[in-house]
Design a protein around this motif. Structure first.
Motif, short mmCIF file in Angstrom:
data_model
loop_
_atom_site.label_atom_id
_atom_site.label_comp_id
_atom_site.label_asym_id
_atom_site.label_seq_id
_atom_site.Cartn_x
_atom_site.Cartn_y
_atom_site.Cartn_z
N SER A 186 0.83 -1.20 0.00
CA SER A 186 0.00 0.00 0.00
C SER A 186 0.87 1.26 0.00
O SER A 186 0.56 2.24 -0.68
CB SER A 186 -0.92 -0.01 1.22
OG SER A 186 -1.64 1.18 1.31
N PHE A 187 1.95 1.23 0.76
CA PHE A 187 2.87 2.37 0.80
C PHE A 187 3.50 2.63 -0.55
O PHE A 187 3.56 3.76 -1.03
CB PHE A 187 3.96 2.12 1.85
CG PHE A 187 4.99 3.20 1.92
CD1 PHE A 187 4.70 4.41 2.52
CD2 PHE A 187 6.25 3.00 1.38
CE1 PHE A 187 5.65 5.41 2.58
CE2 PHE A 187 7.20 3.99 1.43
CZ PHE A 187 6.91 5.19 2.04
N LYS A 188 3.95 1.56 -1.20
CA LYS A 188 4.56 1.71 -2.53
C LYS A 188 3.55 2.23 -3.54
O LYS A 188 3.88 3.06 -4.38
CB LYS A 188 5.13 0.37 -3.01
CG LYS A 188 6.40 -0.03 -2.29
CD LYS A 188 6.93 -1.34 -2.83
CE LYS A 188 8.20 -1.75 -2.14
NZ LYS A 188 8.72 -3.03 -2.65
N GLN A 189 2.30 1.74 -3.45
CA GLN A 189 1.26 2.21 -4.36
C GLN A 189 0.98 3.70 -4.13
O GLN A 189 0.81 4.46 -5.08
CB GLN A 189 -0.01 1.40 -4.15
CG GLN A 189 -1.12 1.75 -5.12
CD GLN A 189 -2.37 0.90 -4.87
OE1 GLN A 189 -2.46 0.18 -3.88
NE2 GLN A 189 -3.32 1.00 -5.76
N GLY A 190 0.95 4.12 -2.88
CA GLY A 190 0.74 5.53 -2.57
C GLY A 190 1.87 6.40 -3.10
O GLY A 190 1.64 7.50 -3.59
N MET A 191 3.11 5.90 -2.99
CA MET A 191 4.24 6.66 -3.51
C MET A 191 4.16 6.76 -5.04
O MET A 191 4.49 7.79 -5.61
CB MET A 191 5.56 6.00 -3.09
CG MET A 191 5.84 6.08 -1.61
SD MET A 191 5.97 7.76 -0.99
CE MET A 191 7.49 8.25 -1.75
N HIS A 192 3.71 5.69 -5.70
CA HIS A 192 3.58 5.69 -7.15
C HIS A 192 2.50 6.69 -7.58
O HIS A 192 2.67 7.42 -8.55
CB HIS A 192 3.26 4.30 -7.66
CG HIS A 192 3.12 4.20 -9.15
ND1 HIS A 192 4.20 4.35 -10.00
CD2 HIS A 192 2.04 4.01 -9.94
CE1 HIS A 192 3.78 4.25 -11.24
NE2 HIS A 192 2.47 4.03 -11.24
N GLU A 193 1.39 6.73 -6.85
CA GLU A 193 0.32 7.67 -7.17
C GLU A 193 0.79 9.11 -6.98
O GLU A 193 0.43 10.00 -7.73
CB GLU A 193 -0.91 7.41 -6.30
CG GLU A 193 -1.64 6.14 -6.66
CD GLU A 193 -2.77 5.83 -5.71
OE1 GLU A 193 -2.98 6.59 -4.75
OE2 GLU A 193 -3.43 4.80 -5.92
N GLU A 194 1.62 9.34 -5.96
CA GLU A 194 2.14 10.67 -5.70
C GLU A 194 3.05 11.12 -6.83
O GLU A 194 3.08 12.29 -7.20
CB GLU A 194 2.91 10.68 -4.37
CG GLU A 194 3.27 12.04 -3.87
CD GLU A 194 2.08 12.84 -3.39
OE1 GLU A 194 2.15 14.07 -3.47
OE2 GLU A 194 1.08 12.25 -2.96
N ASP A 195 3.81 10.18 -7.42
CA ASP A 195 4.70 10.51 -8.54
C ASP A 195 3.90 10.88 -9.78
O ASP A 195 4.34 11.71 -10.58
CB ASP A 195 5.62 9.34 -8.87
CG ASP A 195 6.66 9.11 -7.78
OD1 ASP A 195 6.88 10.03 -6.97
OD2 ASP A 195 7.25 8.01 -7.75
N ASN A 196 2.73 10.28 -9.98
CA ASN A 196 1.93 10.52 -11.18
C ASN A 196 1.00 11.72 -11.06
O ASN A 196 0.31 12.05 -12.01
CB ASN A 196 1.11 9.27 -11.53
CG ASN A 196 1.99 8.12 -11.96
OD1 ASN A 196 3.11 8.34 -12.41
ND2 ASN A 196 1.51 6.91 -11.80
N LYS A 197 0.95 12.36 -9.90
CA LYS A 197 0.07 13.50 -9.70
C LYS A 197 0.58 14.69 -10.52
O LYS A 197 1.78 14.98 -10.51
CB LYS A 197 0.02 13.88 -8.23
CG LYS A 197 -1.03 14.92 -7.91
CD LYS A 197 -0.99 15.32 -6.45
CE LYS A 197 -1.51 14.21 -5.58
NZ LYS A 197 -1.61 14.62 -4.17
N PRO A 198 -0.30 15.40 -11.26
CA PRO A 198 0.17 16.54 -12.04
C PRO A 198 0.65 17.66 -11.12
O PRO A 198 0.09 17.90 -10.06
CB PRO A 198 -1.06 16.96 -12.84
CG PRO A 198 -2.21 16.43 -12.07
CD PRO A 198 -1.73 15.18 -11.39
N ILE A 199 1.68 18.34 -11.56
CA ILE A 199 2.24 19.44 -10.78
C ILE A 199 1.50 20.71 -11.14
O ILE A 199 1.39 21.08 -12.31
CB ILE A 199 3.75 19.59 -11.07
CG1 ILE A 199 4.48 18.31 -10.67
CG2 ILE A 199 4.32 20.79 -10.35
CD1 ILE A 199 5.94 18.30 -11.04
N VAL A 200 0.97 21.39 -10.15
CA VAL A 200 0.22 22.63 -10.35
C VAL A 200 1.15 23.79 -10.03
O VAL A 200 1.75 23.83 -8.96
CB VAL A 200 -1.01 22.66 -9.43
CG1 VAL A 200 -1.79 23.95 -9.62
CG2 VAL A 200 -1.89 21.46 -9.68
#
Length: 78
Positions: free
Chosen positions: A38-52
């Motif tokens: 779950s932690f790794k998945q959360g880190m992966h989602e954080e990497d794919n978040k668009p930068i505003v």
């Protein structure tokens, strides 16, 4: 002296197995593995978040300004 040798580790492992049982230890390790996944998945989602850009962040947070009502003077002293 003071270090754990192989016989000490074996006795310690046997005591842990007797206290917790084999099923409980495997259940705990499974929960630990799910937490890491779950932690790794959360880190992966954080990497794919668009930068505003910061300018857009400020515009989104500030509500539109509404003009304040003009005070009416009811005092008619001269």
């Amino acid at each position: 002296m003071g270090g754990l040798s192989l016989p000490h580790l074996i006795v310690l492992a046997l005591v842990v197995l007797v206290l917790f049982g084999r099923g409980r230890i495997s259940e705990m390790m499974g929960d630990f593995g799910k937490g890491i996944k779950s932690f790794k998945q959360g880190m992966h989602e954080e990497d794919n978040k668009p930068i505003v850009p910061p300018a857009q962040i400020q515009q989104q947070q500030v509500p539109p300004a509404t003009p304040a009502p003009q005070p009416t003077s009811t005092d008619q002293t001269q």
